[in-house]
Design an enzyme around this catalytic site. Structure first.
Site, PDB file in Angstrom:
ATOM      1  CB  SER A  10      -0.966   0.011   1.198  1.00  0.00           C
ATOM      2  OG  SER A  10      -0.248   0.020   2.418  1.00  0.00           O
ATOM      3  CG  ASP A  59      -1.714  -9.645  10.212  1.00  0.00           C
ATOM      4  OD1 ASP A  59      -0.565  -9.521   9.759  1.00  0.00           O
ATOM      5  OD2 ASP A  59      -1.977  -9.586  11.432  1.00  0.00           O
ATOM      6  CB  SER A 140      16.547  -5.125   6.092  1.00  0.00           C
ATOM      7  OG  SER A 140      17.141  -4.008   6.716  1.00  0.00           O
ATOM      8  CE1 TYR A 153      12.260  -4.917   9.357  1.00  0.00           C
ATOM      9  CE2 TYR A 153      14.510  -4.107   9.069  1.00  0.00           C
ATOM     10  CZ  TYR A 153      13.235  -4.296   8.578  1.00  0.00           C
ATOM     11  OH  TYR A 153      12.926  -3.873   7.294  1.00  0.00           O
ATOM     12  CB  ALA A 156      12.404 -10.841  11.161  1.00  0.00           C
TER      13      ALA A 156
END
Length: 242
Positions: A10, A59, A140, A153, A156
């Site tokens: 989005s 989700d 990332s 983070y 993950a």
């Protein structure tokens, strides 16, 4: 009809990837969790530019939601199939390990790592049958280098990097490639609170990247021309780390 599913599509990097997929001729499935207004804007721009697509609200951290919504869409749209999967959805909740709460760990891990697993598992069989597919995971710099305050983070995204390399070996012979892009500091709402002036001094190109620059790399890895590239992690960080 060939489709591209972009999770977390989005806004930010996800929105730029949705635009890129539409430019490549795909019917774009724009996944979002809660921000209906931003998702509507993304779809409206795609249609204004001559593309097409639809919104899929679920989700990625909830396997039941994924099963109900995404599997429901697959069963109801037999004339369409997902040829491109971009696992982009992710959240940050930064805090030092000693102060990290259970829910901060769980939410970040589930969104990136569980989201990759449940969404990809649902779509991979059709790609195997068709002997073609492109999966690109947005990870990332944090998952490669590790950053303080981002234990959750970093864990993950590092997990998704490992899964990318393993899955690439499982499905390569069926014409499916699995790669990842690892953005560094990109100008989105996720980096708005950072001290850009001091951080860009550390970056060799001396600036933050743009979502469009990430989307361009994703588009290449998602193309037919990238058929001999799989199991790779492409850093998009202005030379900050490699």
């Amino acid at each position: 009809m060939k489709c591209a599913l972009v999770t977390g599509g989005s806004r930010g990097i996800g929105r730029a990837i949705c635009y890129k997929m539409a430019q490549m001729g795909y019917y774009v499935l724009i996944n979002y969790k809660s921000n209906q207004g931003e998702a509507d804007k993304t779809l409206a721009q795609i249609k204004q530019d001559g593309g097409d697509g639809e919104l899929l609200k679920f989700d990625v951290a909830d396997k039941v939601d994924i099963q109900q919504v995404l599997n429901g869409w697959i069963e109801a749209n037999t004339e369409k199939y997902v040829e491109i999967l971009i696992n982009n959805a992710g959240v940050k909740d930064d805090v030092l390990l000693m102060w990290m709460k259970d829910e901060q760990w769980d939410n970040v891990i589930k969104t990136s790592l569980d989201g990759f697993f449940y969404v990809t598992r649902l779509l991979i069989n059709d790609m195997l049958v068709r002997r073609y597919g492109r999966i690109v995971n947005v990870v990332s710099l944090s998952g490669l280098k590790g950053l303080p305050g981002q234990i959750n983070y970093s864990a993950a995204k590092a997990g998704v990097i490992g899964a990318t390399k393993a899955l690439a070996q499982e499905v390569g012979r069926r014409g499916i490639t699995v790669n990842a892009v690892a953005p560094g500091f990109i100008k989105t709402d996720m980096t708005e609170g950072l001290d850009e002036k001091s951080l860009k001094a550390m970056i060799p190109v001396h600036r933050f990247g743009t979502p469009e620059e990430v989307a361009h790399a994703v588009g290449f890895l998602a193309s037919a021309e990238a058929a001999y590239i799989t199991g790779e992690v492409l850093s998009i960080n202005g030379g900050l780390y490699s």
